[in-house]
Design a protein around this motif. Sequence first.
Motif, PDB file in Angstrom:
ATOM      1  N   ALA A  56      64.272  48.215  91.811  1.00  0.00           N
ATOM      2  CA  ALA A  56      63.662  49.447  91.292  1.00  0.00           C
ATOM      3  C   ALA A  56      63.066  49.240  89.904  1.00  0.00           C
ATOM      4  O   ALA A  56      61.979  49.738  89.608  1.00  0.00           O
ATOM      5  CB  ALA A  56      64.693  50.578  91.270  1.00  0.00           C
ATOM      6  N   VAL A  57      63.756  48.490  89.053  1.00  0.00           N
ATOM      7  CA  VAL A  57      63.260  48.210  87.703  1.00  0.00           C
ATOM      8  C   VAL A  57      61.935  47.449  87.782  1.00  0.00           C
ATOM      9  O   VAL A  57      61.043  47.661  86.967  1.00  0.00           O
ATOM     10  CB  VAL A  57      64.313  47.410  86.899  1.00  0.00           C
ATOM     11  N   ARG A  58      61.796  46.601  88.772  1.00  0.00           N
ATOM     12  CA  ARG A  58      60.591  45.789  88.921  1.00  0.00           C
ATOM     13  C   ARG A  58      59.489  46.465  89.732  1.00  0.00           C
ATOM     14  O   ARG A  58      58.408  45.914  89.894  1.00  0.00           O
ATOM     15  CB  ARG A  58      60.959  44.452  89.549  1.00  0.00           C
ATOM     16  N   SER A  59      59.762  47.645  90.219  1.00  0.00           N
ATOM     17  CA  SER A  59      58.784  48.367  91.024  1.00  0.00           C
ATOM     18  C   SER A  59      57.600  48.800  90.162  1.00  0.00           C
ATOM     19  O   SER A  59      57.762  49.182  89.002  1.00  0.00           O
ATOM     20  CB  SER A  59      59.427  49.602  91.659  1.00  0.00           C
ATOM     21  N   ARG A  60      56.432  48.782  90.762  1.00  0.00           N
ATOM     22  CA  ARG A  60      55.224  49.259  90.067  1.00  0.00           C
ATOM     23  C   ARG A  60      55.134  50.780  90.156  1.00  0.00           C
ATOM     24  O   ARG A  60      54.261  51.384  89.548  1.00  0.00           O
ATOM     25  CB  ARG A  60      53.976  48.641  90.685  1.00  0.00           C
ATOM     26  N   HIS A  61      56.005  51.379  90.917  1.00  0.00           N
ATOM     27  CA  HIS A  61      55.956  52.823  91.156  1.00  0.00           C
ATOM     28  C   HIS A  61      57.151  53.512  90.502  1.00  0.00           C
ATOM     29  O   HIS A  61      58.174  52.895  90.240  1.00  0.00           O
ATOM     30  CB  HIS A  61      55.973  53.105  92.658  1.00  0.00           C
ATOM     31  N   ARG A  62      57.011  54.807  90.302  1.00  0.00           N
ATOM     32  CA  ARG A  62      58.107  55.599  89.741  1.00  0.00           C
ATOM     33  C   ARG A  62      59.241  55.670  90.756  1.00  0.00           C
ATOM     34  O   ARG A  62      59.023  55.948  91.938  1.00  0.00           O
ATOM     35  CB  ARG A  62      57.616  57.001  89.418  1.00  0.00           C
ATOM     36  N   VAL A  63      60.450  55.395  90.286  1.00  0.00           N
ATOM     37  CA  VAL A  63      61.639  55.417  91.144  1.00  0.00           C
ATOM     38  C   VAL A  63      62.709  56.250  90.450  1.00  0.00           C
ATOM     39  O   VAL A  63      62.936  56.103  89.250  1.00  0.00           O
ATOM     40  CB  VAL A  63      62.160  53.979  91.397  1.00  0.00           C
ATOM     41  N   ASP A  64      63.361  57.112  91.203  1.00  0.00           N
ATOM     42  CA  ASP A  64      64.458  57.926  90.676  1.00  0.00           C
ATOM     43  C   ASP A  64      65.728  57.083  90.674  1.00  0.00           C
ATOM     44  O   ASP A  64      66.345  56.863  91.716  1.00  0.00           O
ATOM     45  CB  ASP A  64      64.620  59.170  91.559  1.00  0.00           C
ATOM     46  N   MET A  65      66.087  56.582  89.499  1.00  0.00           N
ATOM     47  CA  MET A  65      67.231  55.668  89.380  1.00  0.00           C
ATOM     48  C   MET A  65      68.542  56.332  89.775  1.00  0.00           C
ATOM     49  O   MET A  65      69.420  55.682  90.344  1.00  0.00           O
ATOM     50  CB  MET A  65      67.355  55.109  87.965  1.00  0.00           C
ATOM     51  N   ARG A  66      68.715  57.600  89.470  1.00  0.00           N
ATOM     52  CA  ARG A  66      69.952  58.291  89.845  1.00  0.00           C
ATOM     53  C   ARG A  66      70.122  58.257  91.364  1.00  0.00           C
ATOM     54  O   ARG A  66      71.202  57.967  91.873  1.00  0.00           O
ATOM     55  CB  ARG A  66      69.941  59.737  89.339  1.00  0.00           C
ATOM     56  N   THR A  67      69.052  58.525  92.080  1.00  0.00           N
ATOM     57  CA  THR A  67      69.093  58.504  93.542  1.00  0.00           C
ATOM     58  C   THR A  67      69.386  57.095  94.055  1.00  0.00           C
ATOM     59  O   THR A  67      70.202  56.923  94.964  1.00  0.00           O
ATOM     60  CB  THR A  67      67.762  59.024  94.119  1.00  0.00           C
ATOM     61  N   VAL A  68      68.744  56.097  93.469  1.00  0.00           N
ATOM     62  CA  VAL A  68      68.972  54.709  93.888  1.00  0.00           C
ATOM     63  C   VAL A  68      70.430  54.322  93.671  1.00  0.00           C
ATOM     64  O   VAL A  68      71.093  53.807  94.579  1.00  0.00           O
ATOM     65  CB  VAL A  68      68.029  53.735  93.137  1.00  0.00           C
ATOM     66  N   VAL A  69      70.943  54.567  92.476  1.00  0.00           N
ATOM     67  CA  VAL A  69      72.316  54.158  92.151  1.00  0.00           C
ATOM     68  C   VAL A  69      73.330  54.875  93.031  1.00  0.00           C
ATOM     69  O   VAL A  69      74.180  54.240  93.669  1.00  0.00           O
ATOM     70  CB  VAL A  69      72.628  54.401  90.654  1.00  0.00           C
ATOM     71  N   ARG A  70      73.259  56.177  93.112  1.00  0.00           N
ATOM     72  CA  ARG A  70      74.262  56.938  93.862  1.00  0.00           C
ATOM     73  C   ARG A  70      74.142  56.680  95.363  1.00  0.00           C
ATOM     74  O   ARG A  70      75.138  56.550  96.061  1.00  0.00           O
ATOM     75  CB  ARG A  70      74.164  58.421  93.516  1.00  0.00           C
ATOM     76  N   GLY A  71      72.916  56.565  95.869  1.00  0.00           N
ATOM     77  CA  GLY A  71      72.727  56.255  97.279  1.00  0.00           C
ATOM     78  C   GLY A  71      73.230  54.867  97.634  1.00  0.00           C
ATOM     79  O   GLY A  71      73.877  54.672  98.665  1.00  0.00           O
ATOM     80  N   ALA A  72      72.961  53.898  96.765  1.00  0.00           N
ATOM     81  CA  ALA A  72      73.411  52.525  97.021  1.00  0.00           C
ATOM     82  C   ALA A  72      74.934  52.424  96.948  1.00  0.00           C
ATOM     83  O   ALA A  72      75.559  51.773  97.795  1.00  0.00           O
ATOM     84  CB  ALA A  72      72.760  51.561  96.025  1.00  0.00           C
ATOM     85  N   LEU A  73      75.533  53.050  95.949  1.00  0.00           N
ATOM     86  CA  LEU A  73      76.991  52.990  95.839  1.00  0.00           C
ATOM     87  C   LEU A  73      77.670  53.570  97.074  1.00  0.00           C
ATOM     88  O   LEU A  73      78.690  53.053  97.539  1.00  0.00           O
ATOM     89  CB  LEU A  73      77.478  53.745  94.594  1.00  0.00           C
ATOM     90  N   LEU A  74      77.103  54.626  97.632  1.00  0.00           N
ATOM     91  CA  LEU A  74      77.765  55.352  98.721  1.00  0.00           C
ATOM     92  C   LEU A  74      77.213  55.029 100.106  1.00  0.00           C
ATOM     93  O   LEU A  74      77.652  55.622 101.091  1.00  0.00           O
ATOM     94  CB  LEU A  74      77.667  56.858  98.449  1.00  0.00           C
ATOM     95  N   HIS A  75      76.303  54.078 100.207  1.00  0.00           N
ATOM     96  CA  HIS A  75      75.666  53.815 101.508  1.00  0.00           C
ATOM     97  C   HIS A  75      76.661  53.375 102.581  1.00  0.00           C
ATOM     98  O   HIS A  75      76.439  53.630 103.756  1.00  0.00           O
ATOM     99  CB  HIS A  75      74.523  52.799 101.369  1.00  0.00           C
ATOM    100  N   ASP A  76      77.749  52.741 102.208  1.00  0.00           N
ATOM    101  CA  ASP A  76      78.777  52.321 103.167  1.00  0.00           C
ATOM    102  C   ASP A  76      80.123  52.975 102.878  1.00  0.00           C
ATOM    103  O   ASP A  76      81.185  52.373 103.017  1.00  0.00           O
ATOM    104  CB  ASP A  76      78.924  50.793 103.164  1.00  0.00           C
TER     105      ASP A  76
END
Length: 164
Positions: A56-76
């Motif tokens: 996400a940090v390397r993305s050329r596009h805007r990314v919602d970091m809160r969504t990435v972090v919380r979704g990734a932590l809880l994906h499993d």
Amino acid sequence: MFKVGYDQKIIDIILKYGSDIIEDDKFEKEKDFIQHGNTTTYTHSLCVTYISVWLAVRSRHRVDMRTVVRGALLHDYFLYDWHEKHAGHGLHGYTHASCSMRNAVRDFDIDEKIADVIYCHMFPLNLSRVPFTREARIVCLADKMCASIETLSIITYNRAFAGV
């Protein structure tokens, strides 16, 4: 074998948006279950989160970091041993995303966008759950990367990172 190091900026982002999850006793139950190879679900979740934020940090596009972090932590966040086959989770690959999403909604402060990240992370195995948002695509990709590496046992996670 090689070791994954860590970037403190990425760790800081993870802690900013996910420390409440990481420090929660319910999330720590993931330490009791093996995910891939000899990697616990807890360590796998942290690694997917790290790689997701890195992408996400390397993305050329805007990314919602809160969504990435919380979704990734809880994906499993399914909280069972998927290696023990029984009627409740015999088709783990197809069903655990919904179970993880239900558990995450029950136990943590997540919105619809985060729930979607969790629900869609098993694409393309679940063809009907296409990750349409950037955040969902990032977590889905990071999950495939980490799962492949863990399953093939070609990596040793750095203890400093695994202890986030």
